[in-house]
Write a protein that holds these residues in place. Structure first.
Motif, short mmCIF file in Angstrom:
data_model
loop_
_atom_site.label_atom_id
_atom_site.label_comp_id
_atom_site.label_asym_id
_atom_site.label_seq_id
_atom_site.Cartn_x
_atom_site.Cartn_y
_atom_site.Cartn_z
N CYS A 1 0.78 -1.22 -0.07
CA CYS A 1 0.08 0.10 -0.14
C CYS A 1 0.73 1.20 0.04
O CYS A 1 1.71 1.40 0.93
N GLU A 2 0.44 2.31 -0.96
CA GLU A 2 1.12 3.55 -0.79
C GLU A 2 0.61 4.56 0.29
O GLU A 2 1.63 5.37 0.73
N VAL A 3 -0.62 4.16 0.74
CA VAL A 3 -1.13 5.00 1.88
C VAL A 3 -1.69 3.92 2.86
O VAL A 3 -2.25 3.08 2.62
N VAL A 4 -0.81 4.29 4.06
CA VAL A 4 -1.46 3.42 5.23
C VAL A 4 -1.71 4.04 6.43
O VAL A 4 -1.30 5.32 6.87
N PHE A 5 -3.09 3.98 6.78
CA PHE A 5 -3.66 4.59 8.07
C PHE A 5 -3.35 3.65 9.45
O PHE A 5 -3.07 2.58 9.17
N PHE A 6 -2.75 4.77 10.38
CA PHE A 6 -2.46 3.95 11.65
C PHE A 6 -3.59 4.56 12.77
O PHE A 6 -3.72 5.53 12.78
N MET A 7 -3.97 3.72 13.40
CA MET A 7 -4.87 3.96 14.63
C MET A 7 -4.56 3.00 16.02
O MET A 7 -5.00 2.10 16.16
N LEU A 8 -3.34 3.53 16.41
CA LEU A 8 -3.05 3.01 17.58
C LEU A 8 -3.03 4.06 18.84
O LEU A 8 -3.34 5.08 19.03
N SER A 9 -2.96 3.43 19.92
CA SER A 9 -3.00 3.81 21.24
C SER A 9 -2.42 5.20 21.55
O SER A 9 -2.79 6.02 22.40
N ASP A 10 -0.96 4.88 21.40
CA ASP A 10 -0.12 6.23 21.65
C ASP A 10 1.27 5.95 20.89
O ASP A 10 1.25 5.26 19.77
N ALA A 11 2.05 7.05 21.10
CA ALA A 11 3.22 7.14 20.19
C ALA A 11 4.10 6.05 20.47
O ALA A 11 4.79 5.33 19.64
N ASP A 12 4.22 5.38 21.55
CA ASP A 12 4.80 4.34 21.64
C ASP A 12 4.42 3.00 21.07
O ASP A 12 5.25 2.27 20.55
N ALA A 13 3.34 2.81 20.95
CA ALA A 13 2.59 1.76 20.03
C ALA A 13 2.96 1.88 18.76
O ALA A 13 3.23 1.05 18.05
N LEU A 14 2.96 3.28 18.20
CA LEU A 14 3.23 3.56 16.65
C LEU A 14 4.62 3.03 16.55
O LEU A 14 5.03 2.38 15.58
N GLU A 15 5.60 3.43 17.37
CA GLU A 15 6.88 3.16 17.31
C GLU A 15 7.37 1.55 17.38
O GLU A 15 7.85 1.08 16.57
N ASP A 16 6.65 0.88 18.11
CA ASP A 16 6.96 -0.48 18.16
C ASP A 16 6.39 -1.10 17.14
O ASP A 16 6.92 -2.05 16.61
N VAL A 17 4.95 -0.89 16.70
CA VAL A 17 4.47 -1.45 15.43
C VAL A 17 5.39 -1.44 14.28
O VAL A 17 5.42 -2.37 13.58
N LEU A 18 5.95 -0.13 14.14
CA LEU A 18 6.82 0.19 12.90
C LEU A 18 8.26 -0.41 13.25
O LEU A 18 8.86 -0.74 12.01
N GLY A 19 8.32 -1.04 14.38
CA GLY A 19 9.61 -1.50 14.44
C GLY A 19 10.84 -0.66 14.33
O GLY A 19 11.75 -0.82 13.48
N TRP A 20 10.68 0.38 14.85
CA TRP A 20 11.60 1.66 14.32
C TRP A 20 12.91 1.44 15.11
O TRP A 20 13.16 2.05 16.10
N ASP A 21 13.84 0.50 14.41
CA ASP A 21 15.08 0.30 15.16
C ASP A 21 16.34 0.65 14.33
O ASP A 21 17.38 0.43 14.63
#
Length: 293
Positions: free
Chosen positions: A61-81
């Motif tokens: 997908c070129e466009v991706v929506f995220f509806m997560l609980s907080d910033a930590d959850a977004l970081e975790d889901v994206l695996g921002w390592d």
């Protein structure tokens, strides 16, 4: 940016699930993922396509929506390592429907752009029922052409308001939340005062519901408080977290938010009493608690 191709959606919780369903019903070819496999299966049964993980969503997908609980959850889901992140985000538009701090929004914007993608913030105002009805108010901010994002959000919302660059949508959402939380807290105080003063609850409801201060929010939360029905629309713990974000924004802006601070204390107290997963109307229990000093 192509809004006619498959669109990703990550996070199918209390708010994400009804928003995603409205997109599917509007004919959007949605590719979905969340940690709870049963939620993915439910959306697939409604017409979405399930993905194995976030990487697959970003690949398709070129466009991706995220509806997560907080910033930590977004970081975790994206695996921002720091490994492989740029490859996954290049050419992608990430639309964050959740509420984070203004500082976090700015940081996400910078990091996504550095990785070759685009960050759009689109926090929503409204609880689960408006989400189910497609009647949310969306605050939209970001660089570049936002028309495709707004067209997609039309199926989920009553209105979309352009706020400017990141993080103005977040600042707008938190300012709106300051009013909403203070409104419900004041309503709880009125209910508790009436109860302790011997006022007939039916009389209180008749007066408030008929008066100039009445609104959809006040009517729904007043009924919940009087009937002790805390079926969650917006959970106490989520409200407490948002109060904390309001206070952070106030401090960063060189001002204070005294009503938000008092509300934060009461919502945390309600959570401590066991109402954390219940609707924000349960804040009245922090006032009703006989052990409260």
């Amino acid at each position: 940016m192509d809004d006619t191709g498959p669109v990703g959606f990550v996070g199918l919780g209390h708010m994400g699930e009804p928003i995603a369903l409205n997109l599917v019903r509007a004919g959007v070819r949605l590719v979905v993922w969340t940690r709870r496999a049963e939620r993915v299966r439910e959306l697939a049964a409604a017409g979405a396509t399930g993905a194995a993980d976030v990487r697959e969503v970003l690949e398709r997908c070129e466009v991706v929506f995220f509806m997560l609980s907080d910033a930590d959850a977004l970081e975790d889901v994206l695996g921002w390592d720091g490994t492989g992140f740029g490859t996954r985000l290049g050419g992608r538009t990430l639309v964050n429907l959740g509420t984070v701090s203004a500082t976090a929004a700015s940081a996400f914007d910078e990091r996504v752009r550095a990785a070759g993608g685009r960050y759009v913030e689109a926090p929503v105002s409204g609880s689960r029922v408006p989400a189910q009805r497609g009647e949310l108010v969306v605050m939209l901010a970001g660089e570049g052409d936002l028309d495709p994002v707004e067209r997609l959000l039309a199926a989920t919302s009553r209105t979309v308001v352009r706020c400017g660059p990141v993080p103005t949508a977040t600042a707008t959402k938190l300012s709106v939340n300051a009013f909403l939380v203070s409104l419900v807290t004041a309503l709880a105080e009125s209910v508790h005062l009436a109860e302790r003063s011997g006022v007939d609850p039916a009389v209180l409801r008749d007066v408030l519901d008929a008066g100039p201060m009445a609104s959809a929010v006040s009517r729904m939360r007043l009924a919940a408080m009087l009937e002790h029905d805390y079926t969650p629309q917006t959970a106490i713990d989520d409200v407490a977290r948002n109060c904390a974000l309001v206070l952070q924004l106030a401090e960063a802006s060189g001002t204070t938010a005294p009503m938000a601070r008092q509300s934060h204390e009461l919502y945390r107290r309600s959570s401590d009493l066991g109402f954390g997963a219940d609707d924000m109307a349960a804040v009245v229990e922090a006032l009703r608690d006989p052990t409260r000093t």
